[in-house]
Structures are given as C-alpha cells and as structure tokens.
Motif scaffolding. Sequence first.
Motif: not given
Length: 809
Positions: A444-473
């Motif tokens: 499990a530890v080895r799998g978790l270490m690998r999963s942190m550096h896997s190809n997800f089809g996107f690159e999460p590093r050096k990226a920020l997410l801004v979450d908002t629902d415009l309906t609430t505004a």
Amino acid sequence: MITLLQDLRLALRQLRKSPGFTIAALVTLALAIGANALVFGVLNALILRPLNVPQAERLFVIQHGSAVGAHSYPDYLDLRRRNRSFDDIAAWAISQEGLDTGKDPSSVWAYETSGNYFDVLQIQPYLGRFFHASDEHGPNSAPYVVLSYAYWHSHFQDDRGVVGRVVRLNKHPITILGVAPPGFQGTVLFFASDIFVPIVNHEQLSGENILNARGDHWMFELVGHLKPGVTPAQATADLNSVDWYLKKSYPKDEDSASYTLARPGLHGDYLNGPTQAFLTGLMLLSGLILLAACANLGSLFAARAADRSREVALRLALGSSRNRILRQLFTESVLLSLAGGVAGLMGSIVLLRRLSVWQPFPRFPLHVPVSPDTNVYLVALVLALVSGVLFGIVPVRQILRTNPYEIVKAGSTGAFGHRITVRDVMLVVQIAICAVLVTSSMVAVRGLMRSMHSNFGFEPRKALLVDTDLTTAGYRGERVPAMQRRMIDAIQAIPGVDSVGSVNYPPLEPPGTWQELVYTDTTEDPSPSNAAADPNMFNVSPDYFRASGTSLLAGRAFTWHDDTNAPRVAVVNREFASTILGSVPDAVGRYFKLRDGTRVQVVGLVEDGKYVNLTEGQKPAMFFPLLQSPASWIWLVVRSSRDPQQLAATMRSVLRNIDPGMVLSIRPWSEELGGTLFPSRMATISLGVLGLMGAMLSITGIFGMAAYSVSKRLKELGIRVALGAQRKEVLQAALGRALKLLAIGSAAGLVLGVLASRVLASIVYQATPRDPLVLTGVVLAMLLLGLVATWIPARRALGVNPLILLREE
C-alpha cells in the motif's frame, strides 16, 4: 470474600515480581480488546443502531437500481400517490447553496426535501416549526428554510430570535421557520446538512427547471414508513407494479431498473452493503487478533507455570488444593485481562470520539457519528472476561498433572516433545497473518508513492482550482457564461499566470463526474437500451486543456466561436474514439448522437485519463464547449509558477472586485486530490496499524514459545553446557523450534500476500506485491521480528550456569 481478597493480593504481588511479563500482557490485551471495541463501536453506530427517529424499525429507503441519484420528481409523485404499502413517502436531494445573513456570504449544504419530509420522519422541531406539504403550492412557492441545530448553534450563537428572520439564499429572500432537534442531521448518517429547504423551490435555487422532467433522475433518496402488517417483500412487489405502469406509460424516460427496499442511514444498499461487509470483515479480523493474543498469553502463562513448577509442587506438598492453585492462576489472568480491557476501552473511546468529529473531506460535511454507548462498554467487558478465561485455562493441564514429589525430587524439568501441537499451528497461522499484513502495508505504501507521480490525464502540480457556483451569486441564463468568461479574462490578466481554463467539474473530484448516454450516428431509436455508452461528460472553456495539462493528440481545441450559433462539437478521449466511433486515427470529423437526437461532430482527440477514481479502467470521456453547454457550477484551473498562497490572495481580490457576493474556494489542485487518494491513504494506514498489531502479537507469540521451550529445558541445557556444547548448539536446541515456526509462517504469509494482489490493486492504485523492494522489505521485517522475539530467551539460554542449576536441583 476473604479468600478472594487474598487471591487478589497474591496475584498483584506475583505480577509485580514479573514486570516484563505484566507489561507485555497488558499491552497485548489492550491492543486486541481495544481494536475489537473500536471496530464494534463503528459497526454498532453505522449498522446495528437504528436511525434516531420514531418507529425506525418500519422506516425504509426506496431505491431504484444502484445509482446514487435514481429518482425523478414526477416518478416520486406517482409512487407516493399509487402505492398501497406506505403511510407516506418523502423525497430529498443534496445541494450546495449560498446563504447571506447580512454578513459575508457563505456556502451551505442543504437538504432539498419534499414538504412532508419531517412529517414522514415524525420528528418535532427544537425551535419554531417545520414546513409541511400544505406550504407547497407549485414551483417556487415555499420560500422557507429550517436550520440544523449545529448550524444554528455555530452561526447564530443559539439566538432564539432567528425564527421569522428573512435571509437570502442564492440572492432570493427566504424566511427561517425553525430549528431541527439536536442530533438530527438528515436520513444519511455520514452527511451533516446545514439547512433544509422545500424541493419545490429547486428551479429558483439552482436555475434548473427539472421538477417536471421525468427523465432526469436527480433526487437522492425516497424514504417512508411501512404500514402496519405490510412486509418489505409485499411493499417491493407493490412498488414494482407501479414501476411497471411507469415503464409502460413513459418508455423513453424509464430504464430497466427495479425497485428494492433497504434500511436508512447509509444510502441504502449503495453504501450499506459494502460498509457492512467491510466492517464485518474487520470485526472478524479483530476477533482473530484477540484469539491470537489469547494464544500468545496462554504460551506465556504456560512458561510462567513451568518456571513456577517448584513453587506449585511445594504448595501441593504442603497441603494446598489444586483447585486453590488454579483459582489463583485464574485470578491473575482475569485481573490482567480486566486491566488490559480497561486500557483498550479507554483508547477506543478516545479514537471513537475523534472519529466522530473527523472530517476526511473539508469541502464536504462528511463525518462518522460513532460516539460509544452502553453496547460498546458491555462488549469490551465481555471480551475482557472471556479473554482472561481463555488464556488462563492453558496451564490447567500442567497443574492437574503436576506430581509434587517427582518435581521436588528431580527439579523443574519436563518433557518438551517434538510432535506438532495445536499451539504450534496457531502460532504458524498467526505469523502468516502477520506476514500478509506486513506485505499488504508495504504494498500500500509503495502504491501510494507511485500514485502521487502517475499520469492522470492531467497535471495537478503548479495548478490552482477556483471553485464557485454562480447560481448562489444570483446568475441565471445568459449571464452565467458571460460571467464565466469575464472571470477567466480577469484571472488571465494577473502577472505570472500561464493559462486559465474552466470546467464544470474537475476529473477525480468526489463524488464523481456527470455522465450522459450517447449513441452512434446511425442509431434511430434513442432509448436507453440502444445507447452505445454512458461516457463521462465535461463542459470546458477553450484553454482548459492547456491549463489542465491534458495532451491534445489530434484535431483542435475549442474557441470562443464554438457557441450556441455554431454547430455542436466535442473533443473526446482515445477510449471514446475506440468504443463509440470505432476508430482512433479517424475519430476527428466523425459524428455521434446525444439522447435528444442532436448530432455532435468530434473536432479533437485527447489522451485518456482518470475521471472518477484511480483504480478504474479506461473510460470514455467527452468534452463540450462551455458556450454550447453552460453550467452554473464552475471550477477555474489556473496554471502558474507563482507562490500558490500569494496567487490565491490576488485571485480572490480580483474576483471580489467583479462581484463581492461571490462565494469562492481556492486550493492547489494537488491538495484537492486528497479526496481521491483518501481510500488509498486509509487502506495504507489501516494495513499499517494492523501490520504493527500483527507484528507485536507475533513477537509475543514467538517469545512465549521460545520462553516456554527454554523454561522446560533448563536442566537439559545446563547438562549440554557442562558437557561442552557450543553456543550455537545451545541456541539451536533452545530456539530451533520457534525459529522453524517463524520461517514456515513467514513463507506462507509472503505467498498469500502475493496472491492478494488483485484485492490490493482494487483499493490502492498501482499496488503490486511483486515489487522486489516489497519482497525484500517483508523478508527483512520478519527477520527483525524473529530477532526481537527471541532476544530475551536466547540470552537466558546462553546464560545457563550448570553449577548453579544443578546445585538448585
């Protein structure tokens, strides 16, 4: 009573004389009994304890198929009106809203419920009143809200004057009617809602006009009390007769799923079945750990009895009865087990209370209400008493067969045969289980270490997410995409921002993405049975693929010209091209159809990715232009090399300047993936804890076997030393059997751990026990375990002084 007090005093004196044995026994029992109390506490709270509502034994969840959202509002109305088995049926869904009480707007989680929800559950308000079915007079006709007790306590400081106050929910005025009773948070145990609002206001709150859409199965759950005398089987048949009528009347809107009943609390069989199976397995494993602990302590007690054989013989020779000696041993064992049980129970209570307030996903109001009750205390007491009897009974045979005259005459010797005993088999099984747990935790530890550096089809590093629902505004209709483009342009203008894109819901974001049925271009009948697939669906802005780090393999990305006036277009992944279009190289330019018959042209091809969870196989996915498929819920993906905290503060300031009433949440994408990695992390932690417990129990088991062997053969070892035996030969004679059992159990456990690769891979992404590092680590861990367990018996064996030993004899 006097005799009992004497036994207790003597037991305490004996235990004080052997602090090493006492501490080892207490730690072993505390771990084993504490683990059982902890698992039972969770099982009791989630499975055994009924929902805290009146007549909970007659309350059932109505489920349709196996999907999370499986009911449409028209279907609910027909079921409520046509069934003959329930007193009444209530419906509810979950949504996130923006609540403005006159201060800074905040995001709240809401139960959107039918007007009869509180009446069906038969609960009473703590303050004010609830809304009822009589308050509903069509869509958007019930501008009321009920606060949960926890939200009222934390945000209104127990102000009893809130009843009748008008607040704004998604910019719409709404009146606070009352406060729900303490402890009631809805009909799903792990989801703590902040407010309750009438479901007839769904269009006003969300901007979606789907109350009358029979084909939109968006409601989370239906609940109701069975009528007296009606069985669940009869109610299921009644519901499916209504379902048959609905399928016949609305064939294009109804699928082939059937209705079933389940107990409330864990969203029916969707979570109840897996949770019950998981907790039952943990309870069984905890029970095995307790049995192993009792077996180990039995070996230790047998070794102690062998060491005390001369004392026992002298007491028998002086006239003491065997029953009195046995009672003394049982007093020691029960005293130890009660002390260990109390320590384990205290530890489990601390963990259960922390678990009750733990929120694994900060963005969601999820927690596990597992506060201990009387049942947990009783189970811990019973386990402690049974454990004391189980390991205290092991030396009984030794005592009953003791010949005081032979022992006094010949010394504390005894046969230590070479035949395989039940104790040997139990020790081998225990060591094998320990090896499996050690293997699993390392995998499990080895799998978790690998999963942190896997190809997800996107690159999460050096990226920020801004979450908002415009309906609430307060944004609706054409204002939504216009505001989204304005936000994107404003963020793009910040210095240091490389690219900005938007998506309605990021991949791997709990609880999952949207899906929609699609059809081949030649399909004429768009019924659910003719669908080619139900791929994951995303609505994205033109620069999303660059901002998310998703590789464009062929064709083009979207532009701002792909709007409602342009032909419908999509970008698909390789799996979509292969499964639905039949060709990856020729996918660009081909067409497919949506459920409403709309033809969509593929203009781009992107790499495959992970969309719902890390352990899923290749899944088809399609991406639509933001302006052709607008969604009020928006996540901005901002790629930049700037410091995340500084950039987040700048973005918040820029967006607040656009609209101060906007509810924002800004986080690094890599941190947001914590929810996706939660199962892997929990599996790793759980297996690690179980591995440590298994290792400790194996150490005590091997130690007990080795100590018993040395105690029974002290005279033989002394004679060997007197005759000139080498240290190696003495160790082999004293510890050979224990080390052989260690080798056999370790080898069996390692093989079982390798065979468990499929189970582990379904929990932890990229987990495999065939990793050379894992295999080497397991072997080294078991060798270290053997060294630790046999260290003290080895020292005792090597420290035998034949002169002193024979003089004593």
